[in-house]
Design a protein around this motif. Structure first.
Motif, PDB file in Angstrom:
ATOM      1  N   GLY A  45       0.782  -1.233   0.000  1.00  0.00           N
ATOM      2  CA  GLY A  45       0.000   0.000   0.000  1.00  0.00           C
ATOM      3  C   GLY A  45       0.812   1.281   0.000  1.00  0.00           C
ATOM      4  N   TYR A  46       2.093   1.211  -0.257  1.00  0.00           N
ATOM      5  CA  TYR A  46       2.940   2.399  -0.299  1.00  0.00           C
ATOM      6  C   TYR A  46       3.012   2.960  -1.720  1.00  0.00           C
ATOM      7  CZ  TYR A  46       4.664   1.321   4.385  1.00  0.00           C
ATOM      8  OH  TYR A  46       4.756   1.083   5.724  1.00  0.00           O
ATOM      9  N   TRP A  47       3.178   4.272  -1.813  1.00  0.00           N
ATOM     10  CA  TRP A  47       3.578   4.890  -3.067  1.00  0.00           C
ATOM     11  C   TRP A  47       5.094   4.805  -3.084  1.00  0.00           C
ATOM     12  CZ3 TRP A  47       0.250   9.373  -1.123  1.00  0.00           C
ATOM     13  CH2 TRP A  47      -1.089   9.166  -1.469  1.00  0.00           C
ATOM     14  N   VAL A  48       5.668   4.432  -4.195  1.00  0.00           N
ATOM     15  CA  VAL A  48       7.110   4.182  -4.251  1.00  0.00           C
ATOM     16  C   VAL A  48       7.760   5.106  -5.271  1.00  0.00           C
ATOM     17  CG1 VAL A  48       8.868   2.456  -4.775  1.00  0.00           C
ATOM     18  CG2 VAL A  48       6.820   1.792  -3.511  1.00  0.00           C
ATOM     19  N   PHE A  49       8.869   5.712  -4.851  1.00  0.00           N
ATOM     20  CA  PHE A  49       9.664   6.591  -5.711  1.00  0.00           C
ATOM     21  C   PHE A  49      11.099   6.078  -5.676  1.00  0.00           C
ATOM     22  CE2 PHE A  49       6.215   8.832  -3.710  1.00  0.00           C
ATOM     23  CZ  PHE A  49       5.590   9.477  -4.769  1.00  0.00           C
ATOM     24  N   THR A  50      11.760   6.121  -6.827  1.00  0.00           N
ATOM     25  CA  THR A  50      13.138   5.640  -6.887  1.00  0.00           C
ATOM     26  C   THR A  50      14.064   6.767  -7.314  1.00  0.00           C
ATOM     27  OG1 THR A  50      12.845   4.894  -9.153  1.00  0.00           O
ATOM     28  CG2 THR A  50      12.463   3.272  -7.426  1.00  0.00           C
ATOM     29  N   ALA A  65      -0.199   7.108   2.912  1.00  0.00           N
ATOM     30  CA  ALA A  65      -1.053   8.230   3.301  1.00  0.00           C
ATOM     31  C   ALA A  65      -1.693   8.018   4.667  1.00  0.00           C
ATOM     32  CB  ALA A  65      -2.130   8.454   2.247  1.00  0.00           C
ATOM     33  N   ILE A  66      -2.243   6.814   4.903  1.00  0.00           N
ATOM     34  CA  ILE A  66      -2.958   6.553   6.164  1.00  0.00           C
ATOM     35  C   ILE A  66      -2.464   5.241   6.740  1.00  0.00           C
ATOM     36  CG2 ILE A  66      -5.202   6.140   7.228  1.00  0.00           C
ATOM     37  CD1 ILE A  66      -6.404   7.807   4.963  1.00  0.00           C
ATOM     38  N   PRO A  67      -1.850   5.223   7.898  1.00  0.00           N
ATOM     39  CA  PRO A  67      -1.316   6.375   8.619  1.00  0.00           C
ATOM     40  C   PRO A  67      -0.117   6.940   7.863  1.00  0.00           C
ATOM     41  CG  PRO A  67      -0.544   4.378   9.670  1.00  0.00           C
ATOM     42  CD  PRO A  67      -1.485   3.952   8.568  1.00  0.00           C
ATOM     43  N   PHE A  68       0.091   8.257   8.004  1.00  0.00           N
ATOM     44  CA  PHE A  68       1.144   8.909   7.233  1.00  0.00           C
ATOM     45  C   PHE A  68       2.517   8.396   7.656  1.00  0.00           C
ATOM     46  CE2 PHE A  68       4.179  12.343   6.425  1.00  0.00           C
ATOM     47  CZ  PHE A  68       4.031  12.435   5.046  1.00  0.00           C
ATOM     48  N   GLU A  69       3.259   7.859   6.684  1.00  0.00           N
ATOM     49  CA  GLU A  69       4.608   7.349   6.927  1.00  0.00           C
ATOM     50  C   GLU A  69       5.474   7.635   5.703  1.00  0.00           C
ATOM     51  OE1 GLU A  69       3.940   3.269   9.443  1.00  0.00           O
ATOM     52  OE2 GLU A  69       3.566   3.194   7.279  1.00  0.00           O
TER      53      GLU A  69
END
Length: 125
Positions: A45-50, A65-69
């Motif tokens: 469920g994470y958005w991933v950036f490289t 986003a929920i919970p914000f991490e």
């Protein structure tokens, strides 16, 4: 550069080709490990950036986003050191440590075994 003989020139060219070939293999293995970690984080469920460069203190940024991490990860491929003893050969993993910059930014190490695709999120104190 000054070359004394043609054979010396050939040796240096061959050595440089080996370095380039090995670094390409290393980069491919590192990219494969980053993709495995990214796929796992996306499934969680994470958005991933490289990162695009090889000089960044982290390879992957994961945001939820929920919970914000927000987590910063430096991805390493598990590599083994071969130790030859009298009667046997032992393989042991090579330890990885964080740089001072990575510690300051709270970058977490992740190791990936490319053979099994096992991901190990290293616990830091």
């Amino acid at each position: 550069l000054c070359f004394n003989t043609p054979s010396e020139r050939r040796r240096i060219i061959q050595d440089n080709n080996k370095v380039v070939r090995n670094s390409n293999i290393s980069q491919r293995r590192g990219l494969q490990a980053e993709l495995i970690v990214s796929q796992h984080l996306i499934s969680e469920g994470y958005w991933v950036f490289t990162s695009f460069g090889h000089t960044a203190p982290c390879d992957v940024i994961a945001v939820k986003a929920i919970p914000f991490e927000i987590f910063l990860y430096d991805v390493k491929v598990v590599t083994m050191r071969k130790t030859v003893l009298k009667d046997r050969t032992e393989l042991s993993p090579i330890a990885r440590i964080r740089t001072a910059t990575q510690k300051c930014l709270n970058v977490r190490l992740v190791t990936v075994d490319l053979d099994t695709e096992e991901i190990i999120f290293v616990k830091h104190s």
